[in-house]
Design a protein around this motif. Sequence first.
Motif, PDB file in Angstrom:
ATOM      1  N   ILE B 169       0.854  -1.189   0.000  1.00 49.09           N
ATOM      2  CA  ILE B 169       0.000   0.000   0.000  1.00 49.09           C
ATOM      3  C   ILE B 169       0.883   1.229   0.000  1.00 49.09           C
ATOM      4  CG2 ILE B 169      -1.758   1.276   1.285  1.00 49.09           C
ATOM      5  CD1 ILE B 169      -2.743  -1.388   2.394  1.00 49.09           C
ATOM      6  N   GLY B 170       0.937   1.928  -1.145  1.00 47.87           N
ATOM      7  CA  GLY B 170       1.775   3.116  -1.268  1.00 47.87           C
ATOM      8  C   GLY B 170       2.914   2.879  -2.236  1.00 47.87           C
ATOM      9  N   GLY B 171       2.885   3.535  -3.382  1.00 44.52           N
ATOM     10  CA  GLY B 171       3.895   3.312  -4.425  1.00 44.52           C
ATOM     11  C   GLY B 171       4.968   4.374  -4.430  1.00 44.52           C
ATOM     12  N   GLY B 172       5.438   4.749  -3.266  1.00 40.83           N
ATOM     13  CA  GLY B 172       6.598   5.635  -3.202  1.00 40.83           C
ATOM     14  C   GLY B 172       7.864   4.808  -3.228  1.00 40.83           C
ATOM     15  N   LEU B 173       8.978   5.470  -2.931  1.00 40.63           N
ATOM     16  CA  LEU B 173      10.260   4.780  -2.936  1.00 40.63           C
ATOM     17  C   LEU B 173      10.257   3.524  -2.061  1.00 40.63           C
ATOM     18  CD1 LEU B 173      13.341   4.591  -3.288  1.00 40.63           C
ATOM     19  CD2 LEU B 173      13.562   6.227  -1.443  1.00 40.63           C
ATOM     20  N   LEU B 174       9.815   3.663  -0.815  1.00 42.56           N
ATOM     21  CA  LEU B 174       9.861   2.515   0.087  1.00 42.56           C
ATOM     22  C   LEU B 174       8.964   1.390  -0.406  1.00 42.56           C
ATOM     23  CD1 LEU B 174       9.860   4.033   3.674  1.00 42.56           C
ATOM     24  CD2 LEU B 174      11.748   3.108   2.346  1.00 42.56           C
ATOM     25  N   LEU B 187       6.970 -14.020  -4.375  1.00 45.70           N
ATOM     26  CA  LEU B 187       5.577 -13.639  -4.199  1.00 45.70           C
ATOM     27  C   LEU B 187       5.091 -12.846  -5.412  1.00 45.70           C
ATOM     28  CD1 LEU B 187       6.687 -13.993  -1.179  1.00 45.70           C
ATOM     29  CD2 LEU B 187       4.707 -12.620  -0.541  1.00 45.70           C
ATOM     30  N   ALA B 188       3.822 -13.000  -5.751  1.00 43.89           N
ATOM     31  CA  ALA B 188       3.198 -12.108  -6.725  1.00 43.89           C
ATOM     32  C   ALA B 188       2.930 -10.797  -5.981  1.00 43.89           C
ATOM     33  CB  ALA B 188       1.894 -12.691  -7.234  1.00 43.89           C
ATOM     34  N   VAL B 189       3.352  -9.664  -6.568  1.00 47.76           N
ATOM     35  CA  VAL B 189       3.263  -8.415  -5.829  1.00 47.76           C
ATOM     36  C   VAL B 189       2.331  -7.425  -6.520  1.00 47.76           C
ATOM     37  CG1 VAL B 189       4.556  -6.457  -4.943  1.00 47.76           C
ATOM     38  CG2 VAL B 189       5.573  -8.731  -4.894  1.00 47.76           C
ATOM     39  N   HIS B 190       1.428  -6.855  -5.727  1.00 48.37           N
ATOM     40  CA  HIS B 190       0.506  -5.827  -6.216  1.00 48.37           C
ATOM     41  C   HIS B 190       0.809  -4.524  -5.483  1.00 48.37           C
ATOM     42  CE1 HIS B 190      -2.318  -8.687  -8.203  1.00 48.37           C
ATOM     43  NE2 HIS B 190      -1.716  -9.525  -7.362  1.00 48.37           N
ATOM     44  N   VAL B 191       1.042  -3.458  -6.256  1.00 48.80           N
ATOM     45  CA  VAL B 191       1.292  -2.166  -5.633  1.00 48.80           C
ATOM     46  C   VAL B 191       0.048  -1.295  -5.804  1.00 48.80           C
ATOM     47  CG1 VAL B 191       2.718  -0.077  -5.669  1.00 48.80           C
ATOM     48  CG2 VAL B 191       3.757  -2.315  -6.111  1.00 48.80           C
ATOM     49  N   LEU B 198       3.543   7.123  -9.779  1.00 45.98           N
ATOM     50  CA  LEU B 198       4.360   6.384  -8.825  1.00 45.98           C
ATOM     51  C   LEU B 198       5.521   7.263  -8.373  1.00 45.98           C
ATOM     52  CD1 LEU B 198       4.772   2.918 -10.568  1.00 45.98           C
ATOM     53  CD2 LEU B 198       3.564   3.364  -8.430  1.00 45.98           C
ATOM     54  N   MET B 199       5.932   7.111  -7.155  1.00 47.26           N
ATOM     55  CA  MET B 199       7.054   7.896  -6.625  1.00 47.26           C
ATOM     56  C   MET B 199       6.872   9.384  -6.868  1.00 47.26           C
ATOM     57  SD  MET B 199      10.587   5.783  -7.142  1.00 47.26           S
ATOM     58  CE  MET B 199      11.670   7.175  -6.862  1.00 47.26           C
ATOM     59  N   SER B 208       7.495   8.936 -14.292  1.00 45.28           N
ATOM     60  CA  SER B 208       6.867   7.869 -13.548  1.00 45.28           C
ATOM     61  C   SER B 208       6.269   6.811 -14.470  1.00 45.28           C
ATOM     62  CB  SER B 208       5.816   8.490 -12.627  1.00 45.28           C
ATOM     63  OG  SER B 208       4.805   7.582 -12.368  1.00 45.28           O
ATOM     64  N   LYS B 209       5.761   7.257 -15.608  1.00 49.87           N
ATOM     65  CA  LYS B 209       5.197   6.303 -16.576  1.00 49.87           C
ATOM     66  C   LYS B 209       6.254   5.329 -17.077  1.00 49.87           C
ATOM     67  CE  LYS B 209       1.659   8.936 -18.805  1.00 49.87           C
ATOM     68  NZ  LYS B 209       1.497   9.853 -19.931  1.00 49.87           N
ATOM     69  N   VAL B 210       7.439   5.868 -17.349  1.00 47.81           N
ATOM     70  CA  VAL B 210       8.525   5.017 -17.843  1.00 47.81           C
ATOM     71  C   VAL B 210       8.910   3.995 -16.769  1.00 47.81           C
ATOM     72  CG1 VAL B 210      10.936   5.014 -18.582  1.00 47.81           C
ATOM     73  CG2 VAL B 210       9.384   6.799 -19.394  1.00 47.81           C
ATOM     74  N   LEU B 211       8.996   4.472 -15.540  1.00 46.25           N
ATOM     75  CA  LEU B 211       9.318   3.571 -14.441  1.00 46.25           C
ATOM     76  C   LEU B 211       8.239   2.495 -14.310  1.00 46.25           C
ATOM     77  CD1 LEU B 211      11.075   2.949 -11.928  1.00 46.25           C
ATOM     78  CD2 LEU B 211       9.553   4.438 -10.625  1.00 46.25           C
ATOM     79  N   ARG B 212       7.007   2.944 -14.413  1.00 46.56           N
ATOM     80  CA  ARG B 212       5.891   2.017 -14.269  1.00 46.56           C
ATOM     81  C   ARG B 212       5.973   0.902 -15.308  1.00 46.56           C
ATOM     82  NH1 ARG B 212      -0.560   3.249 -15.134  1.00 46.56           N
ATOM     83  NH2 ARG B 212      -1.156   1.072 -15.052  1.00 46.56           N
ATOM     84  N   SER B 213       6.212   1.269 -16.567  1.00 45.20           N
ATOM     85  CA  SER B 213       6.201   0.203 -17.572  1.00 45.20           C
ATOM     86  C   SER B 213       7.379  -0.733 -17.363  1.00 45.20           C
ATOM     87  CB  SER B 213       6.133   0.771 -18.999  1.00 45.20           C
ATOM     88  OG  SER B 213       7.200   1.631 -19.222  1.00 45.20           O
ATOM     89  N   LYS B 214       8.475  -0.187 -16.846  1.00 40.72           N
ATOM     90  CA  LYS B 214       9.610  -1.052 -16.542  1.00 40.72           C
ATOM     91  C   LYS B 214       9.261  -2.059 -15.435  1.00 40.72           C
ATOM     92  CE  LYS B 214      14.333  -0.852 -17.168  1.00 40.72           C
ATOM     93  NZ  LYS B 214      15.602  -0.236 -17.405  1.00 40.72           N
ATOM     94  N   LEU B 215       8.614  -1.554 -14.407  1.00 41.26           N
ATOM     95  CA  LEU B 215       8.259  -2.433 -13.300  1.00 41.26           C
ATOM     96  C   LEU B 215       7.216  -3.452 -13.731  1.00 41.26           C
ATOM     97  CD1 LEU B 215       8.190   0.190 -10.405  1.00 41.26           C
ATOM     98  CD2 LEU B 215       9.977  -1.471 -10.926  1.00 41.26           C
TER      99      LEU B 215
END
Lengths: 112, 834
Positions: B169-174, B187-191, B198-199, B208-215
């Motif tokens: 819960i929470g898509g910041g750095l941590l 584990l299957a992970v849902h953010v 994000l972040m 953030s979009k670029v990071l998102r597609s990478k993740l």
Amino acid sequence: MSGRETVSTRLGPVEQIPLGEGRAFLVGDEPVAVFRPRSGGLSALRAVCPHRGGPLADGLVDAELVMCPLHNHQFRLRSGECVSGGGVSGVAAYTASDDDGELVVSLVTPDG
Amino acid sequence: MTAAEAADGRARLVVVGNGMSGARALEEILARGGGERFAITVFGDEPYGNYNRILLSEVLANAAAEDTDDDEIFLNPRSWYDENGIALHAGVRVVRIDRHAKVVYGDDGSVTPYDTLILATGSRSFFPPMDGMWAGDTELTPGVFGFRSLEDATGMLRHVKGRHTAVVIGGGLLGLEAAAGLQAHGLAVHVVHPTEVLMNQQLEAEASKVLRSKLEGMGMHMHLGVKTTEILVEGGAVSGVRFTDDSTLACDTVVVTAGIRPNIGLAMVSGLETQRAIVVDDRMRSVDDDDIFVVGECAQHRGEVYGVVGPLWEQAAVLADVVTGANPDAEYHGSRLATKLKVAGVDVAQMGVKTPERESDEFVQFSETGRGVYQTVVIREGTLIGATLVGDVSKVAALTQAFDSRSALPAERVKLLFDLGSAEDAASAADLPDDTQICHCNGVSKGDLVGCVHDGAESVSACMAATRAGKGCGSCKGLVTEVVEAASGGAGVADPADSYYVPAIPLDKPALMAEIRSRGLKSVSAVFEALAPEGRDHVGSKMGLTALLRMMWPDDYVDERDGRFINDRVHANIQRDGTFSVVPRMSGGVTSPDQLRRIADVAEKHEIPMVKLTGGQRIDLLGVPKEKLREVWADLDMPSGWAYGKSFRTVKTCVGTDFCRFGLGDSTQLGIDLEERYKGVEGPAKMKLAVSGCPRNCAESMVKDVGLVAVEGGSWQIYVGGAAGATIRKGDVLATVDSHDEALTLVGRFLQYYRENANWLERTYDFVPRMGLDYLIGVVVDDVEGLAAGLDVRMQEAVDAYADPWAADQTEATPGQFHDSLPLIPLSQVPVRS
Ligand code: SRM
Ligand SMILES: Cc1cc2nc3c(=O)[nH]c(=O)nc-3n(C[C@H](O)[C@H](O)[C@H](O)COP(=O)(O)OP(=O)(O)OC[C@H]3O[C@@H](n4cnc5c(N)ncnc54)[C@H](O)[C@@H]3O)c2cc1C
Ligand code: SF4
Ligand code: FES
């Protein structure tokens, strides 16, 4: 927004909005800025700028756009789309019409 | 010797909080000989020495592959404290400070005296209120974790064996670090993140979009723009989460990374000033108590609370300088943030601002979505003020250096991001690959622009019109120009649009004025109709036209209020929260007890949030709602100071011959006379003046649009084109005159010439050098072109046409002129100072 009932609210004479300007109204709980461009017609957007909360009803307006008075981001009057970039999202667009001199606003996206 | 002093004569230093900044402050203190000076005691409520919190992400991720070496994470093991003679109370929490007795109370019942106290209590995870989160008063539901401490990390490691699905819960750095760590355990992970970005603390939307597609490419599931409303519990353990739209997701692990909160409870109960964190001065002392220092995430310095270690190191060094007396005058002035992180395996670096903030900021953007690379830099007046790098941080060292040292940048800004042909030394936009995206708003690549030139487009503006490049935020215009110029053989293609007075009408100022005059166009809408292509109006051109028409037709201009910017519609400056500021005229900066009394009464009656002296020698009433403006003006019963307009603003004065022992001329009176005469006269930009009574120049006349200085022999020197705002320029001497009246006339004539000939928003500091001083002296002083009489007459017309807008608009000029434009939205962004 499916399932949500369309509320049309009658807001009094269209003349409360000076030609070429915008004014803010409450439609239910929603603050709505209604614009009356000199080129004709009426348009409505959520009154709060998605950038940093600026009052869009105080913005300068032309036939297509409103420019937020705080940092000059520009939004399309018809669709709410932000055309000035910088990662600012669009603003909700609503339907405004002139019913025999009376301003009617409903919280649905305008067609077209 | 006071009771608090240690038996061996050393003063007592007590540190509360044994995290990264507390331990760092200790190291800095020891390095300055603090071991001899102080008997040191440290309290830390974590049961170990000091460890590197940053490595927790690795602890979580690595333990999946191999057993981590626990020792690596410890910065200062318990033995370090022994060796340095420091009494460490690990596992003891300080619960109260008695500032009068100067002792701290531990939760083990201990009472420890101090002479100097350091608070380094850091932050803790924030758990948003939610059903299912807690099993007891302080115990999380089994399967729910925060991510802050070594205990959190080891707790998660013990839990994950045999688990399948985690929700973060929470898509910041941590959150992303936790997500990557858990993913490494299979584990299957849902953010779940409440906004689309994000972040969002570090990144703007595109990055953030670029990071998102990478993740996502790595198999993470993203739920953006969604909130969790409940943690579902079955048999005493986590079984899933519920979202705002009532849908649910089954899971066996939940990590809450919804933000952190500084630990300020101890400071609060002990009576120290806390806002978001404990408020400190530049010496890192609590503002309430000179014996209590604060460092780290629990400190709030000049309004900032930092959440990464760089700034904490700087704070610790200043604190140690002051505490040990090594440099009692050391001051911390805040940190410029430069962060370099690896988020879930993706490199991210961010420094300074994320996006351009002013129209004049340059913005270079590069994105290669396929490779997951996104880079931007923001430049203000030749200095790097921000950079964001995702996916490829190879340039971070050079950028950080340019950012920290504010050093000169390569003329071709792209070099900041690419080693363009560094070997061949042929670096330029010409070397960019064709598929490089140049305009991000409209998705225009270098190839598109080059194609446009090959198809016959001759100017930069033609290419921009054809491709829409640069038509979004406009920040890529510099790069577009470089690309087009390179493609058209380097020949700088002159862009006619640069000379237009306003963008929507293809005429420069003289041609536009000639058309307006010959056609008798007296309203903004008439000008658009007659002169704009297809008669179209244009938001970005309305203000400039309004100003021009008001100057050209002082008496019979047709006042269309929609052509004005909001400030000019309601005669006040709009503020960040939509309220306004009210600055009454106080000619020459001179006021009276009666005026001050009225201002005080108004401020009290209308609960004005802030009353402030301005840089222009007058008083500003800030934070007035639009609906109350007219009432405030009426109660003030003072004229408008025009602090909002592109207009004649203020005349700063010094006391001059009235009282000053050096005064050579009556600067105060001349200042008042200038301001009374030219008040509110509008122009292409602001006009600010000053009058000083002698060359000591206390009114700063040399850095004003027009500045006057009294010199020996009863004369006045008139300087023009000075500036000390965004630009600094020393004014040039236009003339030296012998009388007060001559000074008034010549200033008016210069201002009228400026009004008629300067471009929209061109201040005198650009206008004077553009026209040339000799030319201006010829026109304004020597009248070589025979314009003087006309200029004087037209200025007199403007002066005669003046009406105080606050008095004039006591009745609405348009319906709803003073209506609230943000109904129902609380005005929360402006602090109230009393
Ligand atoms: C109130 C005041 C700051 C203060 O608290 O002291 C102020 C406040 C603002 N200034 Fe200023 N300036 C104030 C004195 C100055 C001064 C000093 C002076 O006037 O002696 C300068 C440097 C001189 C100059 O003008 O160059 C100054 C240089 C600027 C600039 C940079 C102009 C430039 O081209 O260099 C801007 C930005 C702009 O004009 O685009 C600006 C813009 C602003 C704006 C209007 C920002 C905006 O666009 O909304 C601020 C309005 C805040 C508000 O909400 O009320 N302000 N500003 C000062 C009002 C003086 C007055 O009594 O009228
Ligand atoms: C997983 C993770 C990854 C991170 N990654 C990075 C990174 O890559 N880069 C970066 O710059 N930063 C990173 N950070 C942030 C960085 O760790 C913090 O900024 C830093 O630890 C703050 O130091 P501090 O001393 O202010 O607080 P802390 O390190 O939290 O120390 C405070 C200590 O005080 C103790 N304490 C609190 N109240 C009391 C009391 N009343 N009595 C006794 N003891 C008390 C606490 O138990 C704690 O041990 C990360 C943080 C985490 C959790
Ligand atoms: S310097 Fe001027 S423009 Fe900048 S924040 Fe202060 S008042 Fe506003
Ligand atoms: S708040 Fe609207 S542009 Fe910034």
